[in-house]
Design an enzyme around this catalytic site. Structure first.
Site, short mmCIF file in Angstrom:
data_model
loop_
_atom_site.label_atom_id
_atom_site.label_comp_id
_atom_site.label_asym_id
_atom_site.label_seq_id
_atom_site.Cartn_x
_atom_site.Cartn_y
_atom_site.Cartn_z
N TYR A 172 -19.95 19.50 37.05
CA TYR A 172 -18.83 19.12 37.93
C TYR A 172 -17.87 18.18 37.22
O TYR A 172 -16.66 18.44 37.14
CB TYR A 172 -19.35 18.47 39.21
CG TYR A 172 -18.29 17.67 39.94
CD1 TYR A 172 -17.14 18.28 40.42
CD2 TYR A 172 -18.41 16.28 40.10
CE1 TYR A 172 -16.15 17.54 41.06
CE2 TYR A 172 -17.44 15.54 40.74
CZ TYR A 172 -16.30 16.17 41.22
OH TYR A 172 -15.32 15.44 41.84
N SER A 173 -18.39 17.08 36.68
CA SER A 173 -17.50 16.09 36.07
C SER A 173 -16.84 16.65 34.80
O SER A 173 -15.69 16.31 34.50
CB SER A 173 -18.25 14.80 35.76
OG SER A 173 -19.36 15.01 34.92
N THR A 196 -13.25 28.00 51.77
CA THR A 196 -14.61 28.23 51.29
C THR A 196 -15.58 27.45 52.17
O THR A 196 -15.19 26.85 53.18
CB THR A 196 -14.74 27.82 49.82
OG1 THR A 196 -14.37 26.45 49.68
CG2 THR A 196 -13.86 28.68 48.93
N ILE A 201 -6.96 29.19 44.72
CA ILE A 201 -6.24 28.82 43.51
C ILE A 201 -6.73 29.59 42.28
O ILE A 201 -6.08 29.57 41.23
CB ILE A 201 -6.29 27.31 43.24
CG1 ILE A 201 -7.72 26.81 43.04
CG2 ILE A 201 -5.60 26.55 44.37
CD1 ILE A 201 -7.79 25.35 42.59
N THR A 259 -11.68 12.33 39.72
CA THR A 259 -12.84 11.52 40.07
C THR A 259 -13.17 10.52 38.97
O THR A 259 -12.87 10.77 37.78
CB THR A 259 -14.06 12.43 40.30
OG1 THR A 259 -15.25 11.65 40.44
CG2 THR A 259 -14.27 13.39 39.12
N ASP A 260 -13.84 9.43 39.34
CA ASP A 260 -14.30 8.49 38.32
C ASP A 260 -15.47 9.04 37.52
O ASP A 260 -15.83 8.49 36.47
CB ASP A 260 -14.67 7.14 38.95
CG ASP A 260 -15.76 7.22 40.00
OD1 ASP A 260 -16.24 8.33 40.31
OD2 ASP A 260 -16.15 6.15 40.54
N GLU A 261 -16.07 10.14 37.98
CA GLU A 261 -17.22 10.70 37.27
C GLU A 261 -16.86 11.24 35.89
O GLU A 261 -17.74 11.45 35.05
CB GLU A 261 -17.89 11.78 38.12
CG GLU A 261 -18.49 11.24 39.41
CD GLU A 261 -19.34 12.25 40.15
OE1 GLU A 261 -20.09 12.99 39.49
OE2 GLU A 261 -19.26 12.28 41.39
N ARG A 316 -22.77 2.97 43.24
CA ARG A 316 -21.48 3.63 43.43
C ARG A 316 -20.51 2.67 44.11
O ARG A 316 -20.92 1.78 44.86
CB ARG A 316 -21.64 4.89 44.29
CG ARG A 316 -22.61 5.94 43.71
CD ARG A 316 -22.04 6.56 42.45
NE ARG A 316 -22.90 7.59 41.89
CZ ARG A 316 -23.74 7.40 40.88
NH1 ARG A 316 -23.85 6.19 40.33
NH2 ARG A 316 -24.46 8.39 40.39
N THR A 371 -12.80 27.51 39.38
CA THR A 371 -11.92 26.84 40.35
C THR A 371 -11.26 25.60 39.77
O THR A 371 -10.04 25.45 39.83
CB THR A 371 -12.73 26.46 41.60
OG1 THR A 371 -13.26 27.64 42.20
CG2 THR A 371 -11.86 25.71 42.61
N SER A 413 -15.90 19.76 34.43
CA SER A 413 -14.82 20.63 34.90
C SER A 413 -13.62 19.80 35.35
O SER A 413 -12.47 20.18 35.14
CB SER A 413 -15.30 21.55 36.02
OG SER A 413 -15.57 20.83 37.22
N LYS A 414 -13.87 18.66 35.97
CA LYS A 414 -12.77 17.78 36.39
C LYS A 414 -12.10 17.13 35.18
O LYS A 414 -10.88 16.95 35.15
CB LYS A 414 -13.27 16.73 37.37
CG LYS A 414 -13.66 17.27 38.73
CD LYS A 414 -12.50 17.94 39.47
CE LYS A 414 -11.44 16.95 39.90
NZ LYS A 414 -10.37 17.64 40.71
N ASN A 444 -15.87 8.80 47.96
CA ASN A 444 -15.25 8.73 49.29
C ASN A 444 -16.29 8.91 50.39
O ASN A 444 -17.33 9.54 50.20
CB ASN A 444 -14.21 9.82 49.43
CG ASN A 444 -12.88 9.49 48.79
OD1 ASN A 444 -11.81 9.67 49.39
ND2 ASN A 444 -12.91 9.01 47.56
N ALA A 462 -10.92 21.67 44.92
CA ALA A 462 -11.92 21.64 43.85
C ALA A 462 -13.30 21.90 44.41
O ALA A 462 -13.57 21.59 45.57
CB ALA A 462 -11.91 20.29 43.13
#
Length: 349
Positions: A157-158, A34, A58, A130-132, A221, A98, A160-161, A187, A81
């Site tokens: 986003y967080s 992508t 996926i 993620t830590d989010e 962060r 996703t 979904s994770k 990262n 992801a």
């Protein structure tokens, strides 16, 4: 081991692919290619007999199943992801498809293969998160995310994770699938996609554009050099206790403003302007909806149980990162020119 690494053409995934091949593992790099993926990220190992690429999304359950049938991996490191918070706010559907359903597809295929092979003890399904998912912390430096922190995601986003983390744990508890989970801090490093904060600052600075910072820049962060993260993931794969989560941090907390000022100072040294400092380009913009105030990782579990600690300080890592971008203009120019990317480079990321 034969490792199936999902998202292996992305930023973090490609670092894992490069390290795993160099360590002698056989690697199948599963990636949909992508907008944020780039096979140049793994060019240094692409010719190795240990490396195989499989272009699979996926979200496509049948294609995922076929990939497992063909390659029969001994372990899965799941990094694929959608990961850009701003994009999740603008268009959350693809994040659900996703990050949630894609993880479900992988878990189902991994379980079927594992059960068909007699449920081997040495199989691993390692989920990288993620830590989010933990939400936001107060400014008090004594308060940090641990593996026992309750989930409190604040963005699509967080969320979904967090959902994908719960799926992995459920497949471990319900079906006995041998699972491992990791939750990392922010990262940075070489091959970081140009939409993210650090590349945005470097590339906007070089172009003479504003350096956008959300709000007043006080958001904090913990910054983890990507090569350290890849090393930690392979350490967890080798030594981690099944069913356990490991928080991976860089032990390098900085406010966004401090981070950008450090980048400007490095650029002033490595690529000085004719007049003034890159700091003169800093611009504060309207804050992002639901912007978490602070993330910070308590690294005691991975340090005490597995003996892992980061090897790169944020000052060292930022200097290495700036140098890499200065020396690899062809790589980031090509990604900037992709559809839907260029117009986002002025955002605070």
């Amino acid at each position: 081991m034969k490792l199936l690494i999902t998202g292996g053409a992305g930023f973090i995934g490609s670092a894992v692919v490069r390290q795993a091949v160099k360590a002698g593992h056989q690697v199948i790099n599963l990636d949909a290619l992508t907008y944020a993926a780039c096979l140049d990220n793994v060019s240094e190992v692409a010719d190795s007999p240990l490396y195989t690429f499989a272009q699979v999304n996926i979200r496509d359950a049948a294609a995922v199943e076929a990939c497992f049938d063909q390659h029969q991996p001994g372990a899965v490191l799941h990094l694929a992801a959608e990961s850009h918070v701003d994009r999740s706010i603008d268009g959350p559907a693809v994040f659900m498809e996703t990050n949630v359903m894609g993880t479900f597809n992988l878990l189902q295929s991994a379980r079927r293969m594992w059960e068909a092979k007699g449920r081997p003890d040495n199989f691993r399904f390692q989920h990288i998160s993620t830590d989010e998912v933990y939400g936001s912390l107060p400014a008090d430096p004594s308060v940090m995310f641990t593996e026992e922190t309750a989930y409190d995601p604040r963005s699509p986003y967080s969320a979904s994770k967090a959902a994908s983390d719960h799926l992995v744990r459920a497949w471990g508890e319900t079906y006995g699938l041998p699972v491992l989970l990791t939750n990392c801090s922010n990262n940075y490093g070489p091959y970081h996609f140009p939409e993210k904060l650090i590349p945005v600052v470097i590339l906007n600075a070089l172009a003479g554009k504003p350096l956008p910072i959300y709000g007043d820049g006080s958001n904090i962060r913990d910054w983890l050099y990507v090569e350290d993260h890849a090393d930690a993931l392979l350490t967890v794969l080798e030594k981690g206790q099944l069913g356990r989560s490991y928080n991976i941090g860089g032990e390098n907390e900085r406010t966004n403003l401090e981070l950008v000022q450090t980048l400007c100072a490095i650029l002033d040294e490595k690529r000085p302007k004719a007049t003034g400092s890159y700091k003169d380009q800093i611009t504060f913009v309207t804050d992002r909806p639901g912007h978490d105030a602070r993330y910070a990782i308590d690294p005691n579990r991975i340090r005490n149980e597995l003996g892992w600690r980061p090897s790169v300080t944020v000052e060292e890592g930022l200097a290495l990162t700036v140098e890499w971008y200065l020396n690899n203009e062809q790589w980031w120019r090509a990604l900037q020119n992709r559809d839907g990317v260029g117009e986002r480079l002025g955002k605070a990321s």
